[in-house]
Design a protein around this motif. Sequence first.
Motif, mmCIF file in Angstrom:
data_model
loop_
_atom_site.group_PDB
_atom_site.id
_atom_site.type_symbol
_atom_site.label_atom_id
_atom_site.label_comp_id
_atom_site.label_asym_id
_atom_site.label_seq_id
_atom_site.Cartn_x
_atom_site.Cartn_y
_atom_site.Cartn_z
ATOM 1 N N ASN A 120 0.835 -1.209 0.000
ATOM 2 C CA ASN A 120 0.000 0.000 0.000
ATOM 3 C C ASN A 120 0.868 1.257 0.000
ATOM 4 O O ASN A 120 0.585 2.211 -0.720
ATOM 5 N N ASP A 154 5.075 5.947 5.257
ATOM 6 C CA ASP A 154 5.536 6.394 3.940
ATOM 7 C C ASP A 154 5.424 7.905 3.827
ATOM 8 O O ASP A 154 4.726 8.543 4.608
ATOM 9 N N THR A 173 -11.813 0.951 -1.411
ATOM 10 C CA THR A 173 -10.608 1.190 -2.203
ATOM 11 C C THR A 173 -10.748 2.491 -2.974
ATOM 12 O O THR A 173 -11.865 2.877 -3.335
ATOM 13 N N THR A 174 -9.628 3.152 -3.215
ATOM 14 C CA THR A 174 -9.649 4.333 -4.076
ATOM 15 C C THR A 174 -8.942 4.005 -5.390
ATOM 16 O O THR A 174 -8.717 4.877 -6.205
ATOM 17 N N LYS A 175 -8.574 2.711 -5.521
ATOM 18 C CA LYS A 175 -7.843 2.311 -6.736
ATOM 19 C C LYS A 175 -8.815 1.967 -7.854
ATOM 20 O O LYS A 175 -9.990 1.685 -7.602
ATOM 21 N N THR A 181 -8.686 -4.463 -4.593
ATOM 22 C CA THR A 181 -9.960 -5.074 -4.188
ATOM 23 C C THR A 181 -10.492 -4.410 -2.920
ATOM 24 O O THR A 181 -11.642 -4.613 -2.555
ATOM 25 N N LEU A 185 -6.331 -4.217 3.739
ATOM 26 C CA LEU A 185 -6.316 -3.713 5.111
ATOM 27 C C LEU A 185 -7.375 -4.368 5.990
ATOM 28 O O LEU A 185 -7.146 -4.577 7.180
HETATM 29 N N1 LIG Z 1 -0.108 4.098 2.676
HETATM 30 C C1 LIG Z 1 -1.231 4.608 2.167
HETATM 31 N N2 LIG Z 1 -1.304 5.884 1.713
HETATM 32 C C2 LIG Z 1 -2.434 6.406 1.207
HETATM 33 N N3 LIG Z 1 -3.598 5.708 1.106
HETATM 34 C C3 LIG Z 1 -3.596 4.435 1.535
HETATM 35 C C4 LIG Z 1 -2.432 3.808 2.082
HETATM 36 N N4 LIG Z 1 -2.763 2.541 2.429
HETATM 37 C C5 LIG Z 1 -4.049 2.379 2.108
HETATM 38 N N5 LIG Z 1 -4.564 3.491 1.573
HETATM 39 C C6 LIG Z 1 -5.961 3.686 1.137
HETATM 40 O O1 LIG Z 1 -6.753 2.669 1.695
HETATM 41 C C7 LIG Z 1 -7.456 1.968 0.670
HETATM 42 C C8 LIG Z 1 -7.698 0.544 1.119
HETATM 43 O O2 LIG Z 1 -6.479 -0.185 1.184
HETATM 44 P P1 LIG Z 1 -6.519 -1.765 1.053
HETATM 45 O O3 LIG Z 1 -5.116 -2.276 1.163
HETATM 46 O O4 LIG Z 1 -7.524 -2.327 1.995
HETATM 47 O O5 LIG Z 1 -7.100 -2.001 -0.398
HETATM 48 P P2 LIG Z 1 -6.400 -1.687 -1.794
HETATM 49 O O6 LIG Z 1 -4.924 -1.481 -1.608
HETATM 50 O O7 LIG Z 1 -7.166 -0.602 -2.451
HETATM 51 O O8 LIG Z 1 -6.649 -3.039 -2.594
HETATM 52 P P3 LIG Z 1 -5.965 -4.482 -2.275
HETATM 53 O O9 LIG Z 1 -7.105 -5.381 -1.970
HETATM 54 O O10 LIG Z 1 -5.253 -4.818 -3.534
HETATM 55 O O11 LIG Z 1 -5.052 -4.318 -1.100
HETATM 56 C C9 LIG Z 1 -6.600 2.148 -0.566
HETATM 57 O O12 LIG Z 1 -7.337 2.001 -1.763
HETATM 58 C C10 LIG Z 1 -6.085 3.578 -0.381
HETATM 59 O O13 LIG Z 1 -7.064 4.520 -0.759
#
Ligand SMILES: Nc1ncnc2c1ncn2[C@@H]1O[C@H](COP(=O)(O)OP(=O)(O)OP(=O)(O)O)[C@@H](O)[C@H]1O
Length: 224
Positions: A120, A154, A173-175, A181, A185
């Motif tokens: 992340n 970070d 998610t903001t991706k 997905t 987290l």
């Molecule tokens: N280090 C970070 N800096 C900024 N935003 C973050 C960070 N870590 C997480 N986020 C935010 O939290 C959201 C949720 O994170 P999460 O890891 O649960 O899902 P994801 O990374 O979008 O997808 P994946 O299931 O592939 O992990 C991210 O989409 C992002 O918006």
Amino acid sequence: MSANAQALKNHKLDAQAMQGYLKERKIDFMLEGIKVSGERAARVVGNMLSFSNRQGMERTTCKLDEVADDALALASTDYDLTRSYDFKTIQIIRDYQKEMPMVLCVRSDIEQVVLNLVMNAAQAIGSTIRDVAAPRIVVRLRHDDDHALLEVEDNGPGMTALNMHRVFEPFFTTKEPGEGTGLGLSVSYFIVTKNHGGTMSVRSKLGEGTCFSVQLPVGGGVKE
Ligand SMILES: Nc1ncnc2c1ncn2[C@@H]1O[C@H](COP(=O)(O)OP(=O)(O)OP(=O)(O)O)[C@@H](O)[C@H]1O
Ligand SMILES: [Mg+2]
């Protein structure tokens, strides 16, 4: 003759007209949408399966510095990660307190948590304009008599207060669809709080960066 050409001939269709029709009716666009959604669903299921497989796995006493090092080694070779940008351009700072106590845990689960946090962080850094100040991730380890603390910090874009309150929600998610997905987290939170009796929290400032903290109880009274 190709199978496509043969099928077109069988039905007295013209390839170009056919393509024009598909484009005008946005059928090519819809097919792409179905493909992306299918891939996303596959990732969601994959995440859930790998999570459920880990249930009931054996707990062992581990040193968090070794677990963190293994996760960092994995991250540096992760295909998705190295594909979206160069992980090697991010400075990794290992700020480990000496003589970390042993923690009773499912090692692969905690490694997964660290990997999720590092991925992340790297993805967040990668999402910013590249000429931002030297990108870095700090992996910090601390301990007191009862707890071991792991932080992944970070200097990426940070997040809004609203997003910060939602990051542990499943599927938040903001991706882009297909990129995230929103389970990393929430699965990590479950592993830490429900399966290991720990706590997990986040602090973040827009434009400055983000820090995730994981606190685990020192397991079984085993100390080095
Ligand atoms: N280090 C970070 N800096 C900024 N935003 C973050 C960070 N870590 C997480 N986020 C935010 O939290 C959201 C949720 O994170 P999460 O890891 O649960 O899902 P994801 O990374 O979008 O997808 P994946 O299931 O592939 O992990 C991210 O989409 C992002 O918006
Ligand atoms: Mg993630």
